[in-house]
Scaffold this active site. Sequence first.
Site, short mmCIF file in Angstrom:
data_model
loop_
_atom_site.label_atom_id
_atom_site.label_comp_id
_atom_site.label_asym_id
_atom_site.label_seq_id
_atom_site.Cartn_x
_atom_site.Cartn_y
_atom_site.Cartn_z
N ARG A 192 0.83 -1.22 0.00
CA ARG A 192 0.00 0.00 0.00
C ARG A 192 0.86 1.26 0.00
O ARG A 192 0.54 2.24 -0.65
CB ARG A 192 -0.95 -0.01 1.21
CG ARG A 192 -2.11 -0.98 1.01
CD ARG A 192 -3.04 -0.99 2.19
NE ARG A 192 -3.74 0.27 2.38
CZ ARG A 192 -4.39 0.59 3.49
NH1 ARG A 192 -4.42 -0.26 4.52
NH2 ARG A 192 -5.03 1.73 3.60
N HIS A 239 -7.20 7.97 11.40
CA HIS A 239 -6.82 6.55 11.35
C HIS A 239 -5.31 6.35 11.20
O HIS A 239 -4.88 5.24 10.88
CB HIS A 239 -7.59 5.84 10.23
CG HIS A 239 -9.06 5.73 10.51
ND1 HIS A 239 -10.00 5.43 9.55
CD2 HIS A 239 -9.76 5.89 11.66
CE1 HIS A 239 -11.21 5.42 10.08
NE2 HIS A 239 -11.09 5.69 11.37
N CYS A 251 14.86 0.65 20.96
CA CYS A 251 14.80 -0.52 21.86
C CYS A 251 14.92 -1.85 21.11
O CYS A 251 14.96 -2.91 21.74
CB CYS A 251 13.52 -0.48 22.69
SG CYS A 251 12.04 -0.94 21.77
N THR A 292 -16.84 9.69 1.66
CA THR A 292 -16.85 8.62 2.67
C THR A 292 -18.20 7.93 2.69
O THR A 292 -19.24 8.57 2.51
CB THR A 292 -16.51 9.15 4.09
OG1 THR A 292 -16.64 8.06 5.02
CG2 THR A 292 -17.38 10.30 4.54
#
Length: 259
Positions: A75, A135, A170, A208
């Site tokens: 994507r 999102h 980390c 949408t």
Amino acid sequence: MSAPPPHRHIRRARETLGEAETVVVLTGAGVSADSGVPTFRGQGGLWREHRPEDLATPAAFARDPRLVWEWYGWRRELVSACAPNAAHLALARWQEGPRPIHIVTQNVDGLHRLARDRIRDGAGGSTTGEILELHGSLFRTRCTCCAAVEDSRAPIDATSEASLPHCGACGALLRPDVVWFGEPLDAHVLDRAFRLAARAEVCLVVGTSAIVQPAAAVATEAARAGAALVEVNPEVTPLLRVAQLSLRGRAAEIVPLLV
Ligand code: OAD
């Protein structure tokens, strides 16, 4: 496909948008469809060809991070080859004006930000309008351990788990910084979106299906608080009931006529 909206509807929408002091624009996958980014539920939509539970849930990532990253890597590549269209650019230009125009998007493609950068072209902007990505973003990673968030545009090597992106701080596995099914949205971003919606005089909703919550509630909350709702979509959506004007057509054709 329906006939283009009559000129008087476009004129009315222009007037409504032109008179508003504060505007919230809610966008979804349809605003990027004219850039070549697939939507989710329409023809050729991502959720028509893939199962979200295999690719876009925390459980899917725990089960097979390689598969999930492969899909997000694909994507990213797809979106990287796409450019903002006339709708993104018109909205970005509008945001540079004197009134606060806020964009709340469900899209993770970053095309609203890219459009803003293109419009400013290094000139530095003065806009007070925000861009809120409900999102998340395809082009950010989040550490699965220390939660550090970073911009990330490098291609994803998903040949093995070891080749997947790992945290520089980390060492833990990184994940895409997007909201998956079953996960809450970023509380700060969501709260800000609802505050802006509650204050808006007009809410422009573009592309949408308005069925995914809580994002869709940004529009209905704006309407409940008194905003006039103007919708641009080639298809009928549940917002028809609350919209003052529903303009049937493609974002790249209609939005530049409005703003
Ligand atoms: P959908 O795929 O559900 O809906 C896309 C909408 O765009 C439909 O209403 C289409 O009619 C409309 N549309 C298609 N082409 C258009 C064009 N050229 N111009 C204007 N409108 C057009 O996408 P969203 O509503 O954005 O969430 O989906 C919401 C969320 O569901 C996404 O953010 C994603 C998905 O699951 C997550 O991944 C968390």
